[in-house]
Scaffold this active site. Sequence first.
Site, PDB file in Angstrom:
ATOM      1  N   HIS A 118      31.755 -44.973  -9.004  1.00 18.47           N
ATOM      2  CA  HIS A 118      30.931 -45.007  -7.808  1.00 18.47           C
ATOM      3  C   HIS A 118      29.792 -46.023  -7.906  1.00 18.47           C
ATOM      4  O   HIS A 118      29.176 -46.364  -6.895  1.00 18.47           O
ATOM      5  CB  HIS A 118      30.374 -43.610  -7.476  1.00 18.47           C
ATOM      6  CG  HIS A 118      29.243 -43.160  -8.330  1.00 18.47           C
ATOM      7  ND1 HIS A 118      29.398 -42.313  -9.409  1.00 18.47           N
ATOM      8  CD2 HIS A 118      27.911 -43.418  -8.262  1.00 18.47           C
ATOM      9  CE1 HIS A 118      28.218 -42.076  -9.956  1.00 18.47           C
ATOM     10  NE2 HIS A 118      27.307 -42.733  -9.284  1.00 18.47           N
ATOM     11  N   ASP A 148      35.968 -40.958 -11.837  1.00 14.52           N
ATOM     12  CA  ASP A 148      34.668 -41.639 -11.723  1.00 14.52           C
ATOM     13  C   ASP A 148      34.366 -42.494 -12.948  1.00 14.52           C
ATOM     14  O   ASP A 148      33.266 -42.467 -13.486  1.00 14.52           O
ATOM     15  CB  ASP A 148      33.541 -40.632 -11.470  1.00 14.52           C
ATOM     16  CG  ASP A 148      32.319 -41.305 -10.845  1.00 14.52           C
ATOM     17  OD1 ASP A 148      32.465 -42.424 -10.330  1.00 14.52           O
ATOM     18  OD2 ASP A 148      31.219 -40.729 -10.903  1.00 14.52           O
ATOM     19  N   SER A 236      23.290 -43.521 -13.253  1.00 11.54           N
ATOM     20  CA  SER A 236      24.743 -43.396 -13.229  1.00 11.54           C
ATOM     21  C   SER A 236      25.406 -44.462 -14.091  1.00 11.54           C
ATOM     22  O   SER A 236      25.107 -45.652 -13.963  1.00 11.54           O
ATOM     23  CB  SER A 236      25.266 -43.531 -11.798  1.00 11.54           C
ATOM     24  OG  SER A 236      25.186 -42.321 -11.114  1.00 11.54           O
TER      25      SER A 236
END
Length: 430
Positions: A118, A148, A236
């Site tokens: 993402h 992911d 992230s």
Amino acid sequence: MTKLRLYKMSIAVRLSISISFLILLGSTWSVSAQERTQLILHQIGDVNITLSKNDNRLTVTPSSLNHLFKQVENSVVQITSQIPQGVPNAFSPQTPNATALGSGFIYDRVGHIVTNAHVVEDANIVDVTFPNGNRYTAKVVGTDPYGDVAVLQISENNTHQQEQISSILKPLAIGNSSSVEVGDQAIAIGNPFGLSDTMTTGIISGIGRLIPATAGGGFSLPNVIQTDAPINPGNSGGPLLNARGQVIGMNTAGLTETGTFSGIGFAIPSNAISKIVPVLISRGYYVHPYIGIRGGPVTADLIENNTGLPANLSGIYVDTITKGGPADKAGLNGSTIDQYSKKHVGDIITAVDGHKLSGIDDLASYIDQHKVVGDNITLTVYRHGHKIILNAVLTARPQLTPLMPTPSPPSSVPKPYPHPRPPMMPAPYP
């Protein structure tokens, strides 16, 4: 209102942060075993080392934290990607882009970098910035949106630059996430709010968590690590380390009711990374096994509202079945609704390959960790007072093909994760 936020952030958010006070304005982002492949690695010195055993129960002192940070800081990078802000059309073929920030870590000496899918979204080229300020262009080698996970590779045409980059790359050691226990020390490094080279610490708060699927469909992310080490937008793709500096997870999301960090963060386990990344490097895509059901755990309310179910029954009730999928072909029955609009629960799966099931997490984790496309699984099913055995052959998840992935239309509107499902709401499985 609790939401699950993926911790990538927009440049616009970073620029809005005042020096005197940080206000969280990060957007909420959605998340948008494999055919057995044995990679022959020709350059032993150039590949990442995966450690089969580690000791996560070491205690890190302030002085050792200083040493650990210096040991790994140059292995964590900031990733900058361009995200389209509108759907192009005949009148406006060019659409403005927003710049999003995330983190990543060095995987090997040939320039591979691991991050979240993402973080890069649909980008083909991204910028990678090291703590010393050096910036390089990197191509997206492969992505696994359902896991992911994404892999980048620094791409410099100049031979001298390639040699120079190779000499400074310091891959992080990948630890064994199956040995992680609640209470172990956890250390996160990344770029929260674009503040590069940031370390935060905490503990492992939980293991074997399941991140629910995105709104509108999708697949749950199983066996995730929970930590209270502060992670925020921009973290992230950064590593979650143990006390020895080994990667035990990759920071990806956090639960929040206020938009700020609430002490609950999630990281993809390192064993999943070790499984997925080599395949992304060799093929560019990763295929997850799929059974094709939606369901939920057997609860006291479910037993009370369905006559004939034993009081001590545990497992997963099958709500809906994908037509033509593995579960459908195996003969599983889903729930039905009678003429009085009363719902009657379908089959209840009590075990898979002899392993007892108590909830959704168990089945999703078992399939994702231990099975590949084409494998057989044996389901023990409770049906109308009888135990039956059904066999299913796992297939690839729908719309996950290497040739023509289905892109989602770009949007300037943040895409939130749904609230965690209540116990009785069906959840999709891999």
